[in-house]
Design a protein around this motif. Structure first.
Motif, PDB file in Angstrom:
ATOM      1  N   VAL A 113       0.526  -1.250   0.320  1.00 21.66           N
ATOM      2  CA  VAL A 113       0.114  -0.061   0.115  1.00 21.66           C
ATOM      3  C   VAL A 113       0.405   0.915  -0.055  1.00 21.66           C
ATOM      4  N   ALA A 114       0.689   1.802  -0.798  1.00 22.97           N
ATOM      5  CA  ALA A 114       1.345   3.606  -1.436  1.00 22.97           C
ATOM      6  C   ALA A 114       0.431   4.460  -0.704  1.00 22.97           C
ATOM      7  N   ALA A 115       0.654   5.902  -0.607  1.00 26.54           N
ATOM      8  CA  ALA A 115      -0.531   6.551  -1.120  1.00 26.54           C
ATOM      9  C   ALA A 115      -1.979   6.226  -0.629  1.00 26.54           C
ATOM     10  N   GLY A 116      -2.345   5.492  -0.298  1.00 27.61           N
ATOM     11  CA  GLY A 116      -3.612   4.945  -0.454  1.00 27.61           C
ATOM     12  C   GLY A 116      -4.309   4.012  -1.791  1.00 27.61           C
ATOM     13  N   VAL A 117      -3.345   3.173  -2.098  1.00 19.47           N
ATOM     14  CA  VAL A 117      -3.290   2.786  -3.418  1.00 19.47           C
ATOM     15  C   VAL A 117      -3.011   1.245  -2.777  1.00 19.47           C
TER      16      VAL A 117
ATOM     17  N   THR B  66       1.674  -1.563 -11.321  1.00 21.50           N
ATOM     18  CA  THR B  66       0.023  -2.114 -11.196  1.00 21.50           C
ATOM     19  C   THR B  66      -0.984  -0.629 -10.675  1.00 21.50           C
ATOM     20  N   GLY B  67      -1.345   0.112 -10.298  1.00 17.56           N
ATOM     21  CA  GLY B  67      -2.379   0.268  -9.067  1.00 17.56           C
ATOM     22  C   GLY B  67      -3.717   0.094  -9.545  1.00 17.56           C
ATOM     23  N   TYR B  68      -4.075  -0.231  -7.428  1.00 18.63           N
ATOM     24  CA  TYR B  68      -5.321  -0.777  -7.774  1.00 18.63           C
ATOM     25  C   TYR B  68      -6.326  -0.773  -6.726  1.00 18.63           C
ATOM     26  N   ALA B  69      -7.321  -0.662  -7.096  1.00 19.26           N
ATOM     27  CA  ALA B  69      -8.223  -0.196  -6.076  1.00 19.26           C
ATOM     28  C   ALA B  69      -8.439  -1.119  -5.541  1.00 19.26           C
ATOM     29  N   PRO B  70      -8.840  -1.597  -4.591  1.00 16.76           N
ATOM     30  CA  PRO B  70      -8.772  -2.566  -3.057  1.00 16.76           C
ATOM     31  C   PRO B  70      -9.670  -3.905  -3.570  1.00 16.76           C
ATOM     32  N   ASP B  71     -10.497  -3.748  -4.469  1.00 16.63           N
ATOM     33  CA  ASP B  71     -11.604  -4.456  -5.301  1.00 16.63           C
ATOM     34  C   ASP B  71     -10.317  -5.421  -6.444  1.00 16.63           C
TER      35      ASP B  71
ATOM     36  N   VAL C 147      -8.171  -2.756 -12.018  1.00 17.34           N
ATOM     37  CA  VAL C 147      -7.256  -1.911 -11.973  1.00 17.34           C
ATOM     38  C   VAL C 147      -6.901  -0.118 -12.617  1.00 17.34           C
ATOM     39  N   ARG C 148      -6.417   0.546 -11.832  1.00 18.36           N
ATOM     40  CA  ARG C 148      -6.688   2.457 -11.411  1.00 18.36           C
ATOM     41  C   ARG C 148      -5.806   2.621 -12.539  1.00 18.36           C
TER      42      ARG C 148
END
Length: 383
Positions: free
Chosen positions: A267-271, A281-286, A289-290
């Motif tokens: 987890v970094a910066a809430g992502v 890759t940045g993901y939402a909790p579910d 892919v963001r």
């Protein structure tokens, strides 16, 4: 006869003088030097390497740097300075050894080998309170002091409490007053436990409310792996449980995050961020892919709005946490230094990075003269 008496008297005086000098040098003593100077204003440096120093700084509110030595805790400024400067404030205790340091807000709490906890105003060094606790491990910071300021043994902070672990004993002290709030016995040693952003102390076989010491009955089974911890394994943003399931910890009740099931995710910066397959890759909790950033890199962590990556060519890449857009790209080298080093311990603050560098292919013994990359092995960078 007179000469004999004179010689005897001189010998006695010499012996007494030696004893007095020895007591003044070696006897128990404490010295506190505080600062009357105004608190430095926040300065955000342009992205780049700022300097290299020989000791690991605990970056304090992006305004000061705090250092640990065997018998001393001290601070200097400016935070972006290229060298170590004269102390702004310092606390020296002899013969006690400094075991570890944690900070929150404007408060600095140090733990010493005699069990004393000392809270200071980090802006001035003024002592706010003292408390007695169980004996602490001796100083283990080696040459840089990194272990004492970035991963202090058995010392954490969460939920308005300073949490001390000594074997199976876990104690919570009020951050504002130093009063002991609670004391419990845990089933297993919790010295390497961590605390969460939601105010929970997580041990290998249990979790406890940091404000009361009460067990959290519904916590997933451990041992757990902490994720997204800013410093000192305190305030961690997530974890993976014994089954490898990921959880977010913004509240006292953990929230399931399937994206954190990936063993490379953190987890970094809430992502939720993961580096794999030649991309980050940045993901939402579910798991949605963001964003995706193409390239090989290691995820170091994040500030409140940015994700920090370390590329194999020793470049620091800073991404916008919301979009994945690149904000900065900095080669982590001071002057013409080469890249013959690997990452040791490090700290990420809101605007600064301090990183301890180990010699590439060097020995595993921190006391070896060739364990660190150079004498001034800690690199400071702004972003």
């Amino acid at each position: 006869m007179t000469r004999v008496l004179l010689r005897a008297s001189a010998a006695v005086l010499l012996l007494l003088s030696s004893a007095l000098i020895g007591w003044r040098v070696l006897g128990p003593a404490e010295r506190l030097d505080t600062s009357p100077e105004p608190y430095p204003v926040l300065v955000v440096s342009a992205p780049g390497v700022l300097g290299r120093i020989s000791v690991a700084p605990l970056i304090f509110n992006d305004r000061l740097r705090i250092y640990a030595a065997k018998h001393q805790l001290r601070a200097d400024e400016p935070v972006y300075g290229r060298a170590v400067y004269t102390s702004r404030w310092s606390l020296r205790r002899w013969p006690e050894q400094l075991s570890g340091v944690v900070t929150t807000g404007t408060t600095v709490v140090s733990r010493w080998s005699d069990g004393q906890l000392v809270a200071q105003d980090g802006r001035t060094g003024k002592i706010l309170w003292r408390a007695s606790g169980p004996d602490a491990p001796d100083y283990a910071g080696h040459r840089t002091g990194a272990a004492a300021v970035w991963s202090p043994p058995g010392l954490r902070i969460a939920g308005g409490s300073v949490v001390v672990a000594e074997g199976h004993d876990l104690l919570g002290y009020d951050l504002g007053t130093g009063a002991q709030r609670w004391r419990i016995e845990t089933p297993a040693d919790c010295a390497d436990g961590f605390t969460t952003a939601g105010g929970v102390v997580v041990c290998p076989v249990g979790a406890y409310d940091a404000s009361s010491g009460q067990p959290v009955a519904t916590w997933p089974a451990g041992p757990s792996t902490p994720l997204g911890c800013p410093v000192a394994d305190s305030g961690c943003a997530g974890f993976r449980d014994a089954a490898g399931h990921g959880w977010l910890t913004a509240s006292a009740t953990p929230q399931r995050a399937t994206a954190l099931d990936r063993p490379e995710a953190t987890v970094a910066a809430g992502v939720v961020v993961a580096a794999a397959g030649g991309a980050v890759t940045g993901y939402a909790p579910d798991g949605t892919v963001r964003w995706t950033w193409p390239g090989e890199a290691r995820v170091l962590g994040g500030s409140s709005t940015q994700v920090l990556l370390f590329r194999p060519d020793h470049h620091l890449v800073v991404l916008d946490a919301a979009t994945g857009d690149r904000r900065a790209d900095v080669r982590l080298a001071f002057g013409k230094e080469d890249d013959l080093w690997e990452i040791g311990a490090y700290q990420i603050s809101e605007h600064y990075l301090a990183i301890e560098r180990r010699r590439l292919g060097g020995p595993d013994d921190p006391d070896s003269p060739i364990y660190y990359y150079t004498t001034d092995t800690v690199l400071l960078a702004g972003y």
